[in-house]
Design a protein around this motif. Structure first.
Motif, PDB file in Angstrom:
ATOM      1  N   LYS A   1       0.850  -1.173   0.000  1.00 20.30           N
ATOM      2  CA  LYS A   1       0.000   0.000   0.000  1.00 20.30           C
ATOM      3  C   LYS A   1       0.897   1.239   0.000  1.00 20.30           C
ATOM      4  O   LYS A   1       1.634   1.480   0.970  1.00 20.30           O
ATOM      5  CB  LYS A   1      -0.920   0.022   1.217  1.00 20.30           C
ATOM      6  CG  LYS A   1      -1.845   1.245   1.229  1.00 20.30           C
ATOM      7  CD  LYS A   1      -2.737   1.260   2.449  1.00 20.30           C
ATOM      8  CE  LYS A   1      -3.670   2.487   2.419  1.00 20.30           C
ATOM      9  NZ  LYS A   1      -4.518   2.555   3.636  1.00 20.30           N
ATOM     10  N   GLY A   2       0.797   2.010  -1.073  1.00 26.10           N
ATOM     11  CA  GLY A   2       1.645   3.202  -1.180  1.00 26.10           C
ATOM     12  C   GLY A   2       3.105   2.831  -1.150  1.00 26.10           C
ATOM     13  O   GLY A   2       3.574   1.982  -1.918  1.00 26.10           O
ATOM     14  N   SER A   3       3.847   3.426  -0.213  1.00 27.56           N
ATOM     15  CA  SER A   3       5.280   3.168  -0.108  1.00 27.56           C
ATOM     16  C   SER A   3       5.592   1.940   0.759  1.00 27.56           C
ATOM     17  O   SER A   3       6.739   1.496   0.808  1.00 27.56           O
ATOM     18  CB  SER A   3       5.985   4.394   0.492  1.00 27.56           C
ATOM     19  OG  SER A   3       5.457   4.687   1.783  1.00 27.56           O
ATOM     20  N   TYR A   4       4.548   1.400   1.427  1.00 24.89           N
ATOM     21  CA  TYR A   4       4.792   0.251   2.303  1.00 24.89           C
ATOM     22  C   TYR A   4       4.576  -1.058   1.538  1.00 24.89           C
ATOM     23  O   TYR A   4       3.613  -1.220   0.784  1.00 24.89           O
ATOM     24  CB  TYR A   4       3.856   0.278   3.513  1.00 24.89           C
ATOM     25  CG  TYR A   4       4.004  -0.936   4.404  1.00 24.89           C
ATOM     26  CD1 TYR A   4       5.049  -1.017   5.314  1.00 24.89           C
ATOM     27  CD2 TYR A   4       3.113  -2.006   4.305  1.00 24.89           C
ATOM     28  CE1 TYR A   4       5.204  -2.138   6.125  1.00 24.89           C
ATOM     29  CE2 TYR A   4       3.257  -3.125   5.104  1.00 24.89           C
ATOM     30  CZ  TYR A   4       4.309  -3.189   6.022  1.00 24.89           C
ATOM     31  OH  TYR A   4       4.460  -4.303   6.808  1.00 24.89           O
ATOM     32  N   ALA A   5       5.490  -2.008   1.759  1.00 22.99           N
ATOM     33  CA  ALA A   5       5.362  -3.328   1.137  1.00 22.99           C
ATOM     34  C   ALA A   5       6.025  -4.365   2.031  1.00 22.99           C
ATOM     35  O   ALA A   5       7.036  -4.093   2.687  1.00 22.99           O
ATOM     36  CB  ALA A   5       5.992  -3.338  -0.249  1.00 22.99           C
ATOM     37  N   LYS A   6       5.435  -5.536   2.067  1.00 24.56           N
ATOM     38  CA  LYS A   6       6.023  -6.636   2.845  1.00 24.56           C
ATOM     39  C   LYS A   6       5.748  -7.946   2.123  1.00 24.56           C
ATOM     40  O   LYS A   6       4.628  -8.192   1.651  1.00 24.56           O
ATOM     41  CB  LYS A   6       5.443  -6.680   4.255  1.00 24.56           C
ATOM     42  CG  LYS A   6       6.123  -7.720   5.158  1.00 24.56           C
ATOM     43  CD  LYS A   6       5.624  -7.603   6.585  1.00 24.56           C
ATOM     44  CE  LYS A   6       6.325  -8.625   7.500  1.00 24.56           C
ATOM     45  NZ  LYS A   6       7.787  -8.382   7.598  1.00 24.56           N
ATOM     46  N   ASP A   7       6.782  -8.786   2.035  1.00 27.53           N
ATOM     47  CA  ASP A   7       6.673 -10.078   1.361  1.00 27.53           C
ATOM     48  C   ASP A   7       6.627 -11.207   2.377  1.00 27.53           C
ATOM     49  O   ASP A   7       7.342 -11.186   3.390  1.00 27.53           O
ATOM     50  CB  ASP A   7       7.865 -10.288   0.417  1.00 27.53           C
ATOM     51  CG  ASP A   7       7.813  -9.355  -0.778  1.00 27.53           C
ATOM     52  OD1 ASP A   7       6.792  -9.363  -1.478  1.00 27.53           O
ATOM     53  OD2 ASP A   7       8.788  -8.604  -0.990  1.00 27.53           O
ATOM     54  N   PHE A   8       5.777 -12.188   2.081  1.00 25.73           N
ATOM     55  CA  PHE A   8       5.674 -13.374   2.915  1.00 25.73           C
ATOM     56  C   PHE A   8       5.933 -14.606   2.042  1.00 25.73           C
ATOM     57  O   PHE A   8       5.560 -14.642   0.863  1.00 25.73           O
ATOM     58  CB  PHE A   8       4.277 -13.497   3.524  1.00 25.73           C
ATOM     59  CG  PHE A   8       3.933 -12.415   4.513  1.00 25.73           C
ATOM     60  CD1 PHE A   8       4.244 -12.562   5.850  1.00 25.73           C
ATOM     61  CD2 PHE A   8       3.299 -11.250   4.103  1.00 25.73           C
ATOM     62  CE1 PHE A   8       3.925 -11.576   6.774  1.00 25.73           C
ATOM     63  CE2 PHE A   8       2.971 -10.261   5.010  1.00 25.73           C
ATOM     64  CZ  PHE A   8       3.287 -10.423   6.351  1.00 25.73           C
ATOM     65  N   LYS A   9       6.539 -15.601   2.646  1.00 29.80           N
ATOM     66  CA  LYS A   9       6.760 -16.864   1.955  1.00 29.80           C
ATOM     67  C   LYS A   9       5.694 -17.865   2.400  1.00 29.80           C
ATOM     68  O   LYS A   9       5.460 -18.051   3.596  1.00 29.80           O
ATOM     69  CB  LYS A   9       8.151 -17.408   2.291  1.00 29.80           C
ATOM     70  CG  LYS A   9       8.461 -18.751   1.622  1.00 29.80           C
ATOM     71  CD  LYS A   9       9.824 -19.269   2.069  1.00 29.80           C
ATOM     72  CE  LYS A   9      10.113 -20.645   1.466  1.00 29.80           C
ATOM     73  NZ  LYS A   9      11.421 -21.177   1.926  1.00 29.80           N
ATOM     74  N   VAL A  10       5.044 -18.494   1.441  1.00 26.98           N
ATOM     75  CA  VAL A  10       4.017 -19.491   1.763  1.00 26.98           C
ATOM     76  C   VAL A  10       4.699 -20.728   2.344  1.00 26.98           C
ATOM     77  O   VAL A  10       5.408 -21.448   1.642  1.00 26.98           O
ATOM     78  CB  VAL A  10       3.194 -19.866   0.521  1.00 26.98           C
ATOM     79  CG1 VAL A  10       2.163 -20.947   0.880  1.00 26.98           C
ATOM     80  CG2 VAL A  10       2.498 -18.657  -0.065  1.00 26.98           C
ATOM     81  N   SER A  11       4.497 -20.943   3.639  1.00 19.90           N
ATOM     82  CA  SER A  11       5.127 -22.083   4.310  1.00 19.90           C
ATOM     83  C   SER A  11       4.139 -23.203   4.596  1.00 19.90           C
ATOM     84  O   SER A  11       4.537 -24.337   4.856  1.00 19.90           O
ATOM     85  CB  SER A  11       5.775 -21.623   5.625  1.00 19.90           C
ATOM     86  OG  SER A  11       4.771 -21.142   6.519  1.00 19.90           O
ATOM     87  N   THR A  12       2.856 -22.879   4.562  1.00 20.68           N
ATOM     88  CA  THR A  12       1.828 -23.853   4.942  1.00 20.68           C
ATOM     89  C   THR A  12       0.544 -23.601   4.145  1.00 20.68           C
ATOM     90  O   THR A  12       0.173 -22.454   3.927  1.00 20.68           O
ATOM     91  CB  THR A  12       1.489 -23.738   6.447  1.00 20.68           C
ATOM     92  OG1 THR A  12       2.686 -23.784   7.210  1.00 20.68           O
ATOM     93  CG2 THR A  12       0.569 -24.863   6.897  1.00 20.68           C
ATOM     94  N   ILE A  13      -0.093 -24.670   3.723  1.00 18.54           N
ATOM     95  CA  ILE A  13      -1.463 -24.595   3.206  1.00 18.54           C
ATOM     96  C   ILE A  13      -2.358 -24.963   4.381  1.00 18.54           C
ATOM     97  O   ILE A  13      -2.160 -25.998   5.032  1.00 18.54           O
ATOM     98  CB  ILE A  13      -1.692 -25.565   2.031  1.00 18.54           C
ATOM     99  CG1 ILE A  13      -0.681 -25.304   0.909  1.00 18.54           C
ATOM    100  CG2 ILE A  13      -3.119 -25.441   1.514  1.00 18.54           C
ATOM    101  CD1 ILE A  13      -0.756 -23.922   0.297  1.00 18.54           C
TER     102      ILE A  13
END
Length: 777
Positions: free
Chosen positions: A161-173
């Motif tokens: 959102k705007g200047s903020y960003a964060k990445d997550f790795k899918v570790s679990t379904i």
């Protein structure tokens, strides 16, 4: 006993075709019976096991906005029937701010919320049905997205959102016992507690779930007391039983259809068995008379003929059981994927219950054989030796002195008139086959059609725009309205408020009710009874609400809305499968704090492309969720539609198989019974082709008549059957949307072609019939 067994085996070999067809019927019914019971057991046990491990709440009250924590805590302390309580915080994220491998979620209908793992109950589980543990920087994705969007372990989920960003790795379904179903329009994404705190300071809005574990039978008391205490309820209230119902819906339909087909197949197999036994006993009447004349008792003769069919039924049951196990496991794959495998003695139950079903089928065959054979052994020895049978019941016809203009047609129809009784079984099978093909086909067509929106509580439209609850909900609505008023591509639109109120039930207690407020005439519904609310004191109730509240058209209803008790008159009853089927429509003006959402329905001008316009509006109305109605239906009911697609293909195959088998069996029996008459026809000048044409005309005439009757029955009762399936979800009267070319031309054409081919093959046997053989006999 060995001699008896050898006689039976020799008889089966002698009548290979008829025995094989009867075997196929019994085997197919055993396959479907076993498969249906197996998937039924798997579904029930898997869903119950997931619910038990996850510990789903007995009642959930959702709420957006601030609330008094002390008031909630005091309420819990003062009510002994509350065994456990927790507040689950969900951080709602706009779909346009969520990305999978760089692709936005903005086309998804689902509302997405980030949550941390609960501490007390309502756990989110991994694919081993164990409580999922998520480390910082990781995310657990619902199984729904793994299936629908292809999300896999190791993929990247980005929040931006705007200047903020964060990445997550899918570790679990994850499996979410509360929101697994596609019918549940919200999905929870599991992240670490530290990550959710970071996200909340940069984007998203909090929503709260007040979750209760209760003593058995306390839900109604909780609802009444909760409303009476005027605790926060800016959202829907959901019971655990409703969650279970939503989870079982899509798989429940296929189980019901499979079991229904299996029961009907057992009925058809029994009819065939009856026909075969009567035809065999009539053909061998003189042989049976000789056996009785030399000292065989009726009991011994009964055992001889009964043993043959019991052996066929046992072998068919064993093979059908093994085949049904494979079928059940195949159809259970989706259930296990979404809900996991139940532990304990479940495997024994999964194997044992189908065994009981097959044994019951065998018992039905055994008892049926006994009754039919006993009834046909009542003739005296003299009658049997003379070869008396049911010929006297067939009637007769005379050949005209001047001959027939169209001899093959005339003889075929006259013989059909005389011998109609022997075609009753094949006629019933043709009716059943036609009905069986059309029912799931029309179900699928109806679900996939845009007008199915009417069964989701709204009229047919092109676009749906959702403005979810936020602090400036009214301002966003006004901005959207201003834009729509100036958009030349829009033909019409209507804005509806969605909020909650309390309704006084028949016991004098208050229940929550979800109300849609707005102009109900712009996108009109087809009402089961009555009409849309037009006056300020009118209200329309969904089918399930009207049933639960025991209200009819013209009766009064008391609402507590915005702290005021208001009397309404029930103006109409409509169908709705959303929100558990319990909604209402009225002309109210909710306060902003009492609103859950605004939902806007839009019709575009004819020349405007719906998908392009939806994409354009998403870029402009960034705070709203824009969904084409076709996509809305596909995402909400996609699993059900896919299930119906599988059922549609399966029923076509089963129906054609039935038609071919029964035609081959009846044709073989008729040819055996009429070989003397056919030999005489050939002696007076009819060719082999003439005899084959006459047989074909008889069978095809019966089939065309059967298809017609089956189609009429489906048109009259199919909608009622589908309505019965959906009645527990809020839609009791379904109007089928039929593809006439497919239903009335293509499908009958395939059935007729299949039967024509088998008639052509089987009727070649008439070439063996000669008058000299009859004279010798």
């Amino acid at each position: 006993m060995k001699l008896l067994f050898n006689l039976v085996i020799n008889d089966i070999r002698k009548n290979r075709i008829i025995s094989s067809i009867l075997f196929a019927f019994l085997m197919l019914s055993a396959v479907l019976l076993t498969g249906g019971l197996r998937i039924g057991v798997t579904s029930i046990t898997s869903i119950n096991a997931l619910s038990t491990v996850a510990q789903i709440p007995d009642y959930i009250q959702m709420h957006k906005g601030a609330y008094d924590e002390k008031a909630i805590d005091d309420f819990v302390k003062n009510h002994d029937y509350i065994e456990a309580f927790q507040v689950t915080k969900m951080l709602n994220i706009k779909n346009s701010e969520l990305y999978h491998n760089g692709k936005s979620f903005e086309n998804s209908l689902m509302d997405n919320s980030f949550v941390a793992q609960n501490e007390s109950f309502d756990y989110l589980l991994d694919m081993n049905n164990e409580i999922a543990i998520i480390d910082k920087g990781e995310i657990g994705i619902p199984i729904y997205y793994a299936q629908e969007l292809g999300v896999e372990l190791g993929d990247s989920i980005r929040v931006e959102k705007g200047s903020y960003a964060k990445d997550f790795k899918v570790s679990t379904i994850i499996r979410d016992a509360q929101m697994n179903s596609a019918l549940t329009s919200s999905k929870r994404l599991l992240i670490n507690e530290a990550d959710i705190l970071e996200l909340s300071s940069n984007l998203g809005e909090w929503e709260y779930c007040f979750e209760f574990l209760l003593e058995e039978g306390s839900i109604a008391s909780l609802e009444t007391d909760y409303i009476g205490a005027k605790l926060p309820s800016n959202g829907v209230g959901i019971s655990g039983s409703l969650i279970t119902m939503l989870n079982t819906f899509s798989h429940g339909i296929i189980i019901i259809i499979i079991m229904a087909i299996s029961m009907l197949l057992i009925g058809i197999a029994f009819l065939c068995l009856s026909y075969i036994i009567r035809a065999t006993l009539a053909e061998q009447s003189s042989i049976i008379g000789e056996m009785r004349a030399i000292g065989f008792t009726k009991k011994e003769i009964k055992k001889l003929y009964q043993l043959k069919y019991v052996i066929i039924a046992i072998v068919a049951g064993i093979i059908g059981y093994l085949g049904g196990t494979l079928l059940g496991d195949y159809l259970s794959e989706s259930v296990i994927l979404y809900y996991g495998r139940a532990k304990g003695n479940i495997e024994l139950i999964k194997w044992g219950i189908p065994v009981i079903g097959v044994l019951i089928q065998l018992l039905i065959v055994t008892i049926g054989c006994t009754v039919i054979i006993s009834r046909n052994l009542r003739k005296t020895v003299l009658q049997m030796l003379k070869g008396e049978d049911d010929v006297k019941r067939e009637g007769h016809y005379k050949l005209p002195a001047n001959g027939f203009k169209y001899p093959n047609f005339s003889i075929a129809f006259r013989e059909l008139k005389c011998k109609y009784r022997q075609y009753i079984v094949v006629f019933l099978v043709f009716i059943f086959s036609s009905f069986l093909i059309l029912l799931p086909m029309n179900m699928k067509n109806t679900i996939n059609h845009p007008s199915f929106m009417s069964y989701m509580g709204v009229g047919e439209s092109d676009l749906r725009i959702d403005i979810q609850y936020t602090g400036d909900l009214e301002a966003k609505k006004e901005l959207l309205e201003a834009y729509l008023n100036n958009d030349a591509d829009i033909e019409k639109y209507a804005i509806y408020q969605y909020g909650s109120a309390q309704v006084l039930n028949n016991d004098g207690k208050w229940n929550n009710i979800r109300i849609e407020s707005g102009n109900q005439t712009k996108f009109p519904l087809d009402y089961i009874e009555g009409k849309a609310p037009v006056k300020d004191n009118e209200i329309a109730l969904s089918y399930l609400n009207a049933k639960e509240l025991n209200k009819n058209i013209g009766e009064n209803l008391t609402l507590n809305c915005m702290n005021k008790e208001v009397e309404f008159i029930v103006s109409g009853i409509y169908q709705d499968i959303t929100y558990g089927g319990k909604t209402a429509k009225a002309k109210l003006e909710f306060n902003e704090k009492d609103l859950d959402a605004y939902i806007v329905y839009v019709n575009l001008k004819e020349e405007v492309d719906i998908e392009e316009k939806a994409s354009e509006l998403r870029g402009i109305l960034t705070d709203s969720k824009v969904t084409p109605v076709r996509e809305f239906i596909a995402q909400t009911l996609g699993g059900i539609s896919d299930t119906m697609g599988i059922v549609e293909v399966a029923t076509v195959i089963v129906s054609l198989f039935l038609s071919v088998l029964i035609t081959a069996m009846i044709l073989k029996l008729i040819m055996t019974k009429e070989q003397s008459a056919m030999a005489i026809k050939k002696a007076i000048g009819f060719s082999n082709d003439d005899l084959r044409i006459q047989l074909g005309i008889r069978i095809l005439a019966i089939q065309i008549f059967g298809i017609g009757v089956g189609t009429i029955l489906e048109n009259n009762f199919g909608e009622a059957i589908f309505g019965l399936m959906l009645s527990g979800f809020g839609a009791s009267k379904i109007k089928f949307l039929i593809n006439p070319i497919k239903a009335y031309l293509f499908c009958p054409g395939i059935q007729i072609l299949a039967v024509l081919i088998i008639v052509t093959v089987i009727s070649k046997g008439v070439s063996k019939y000669h008058i000299r053989n009859q004279i010798i006999e």
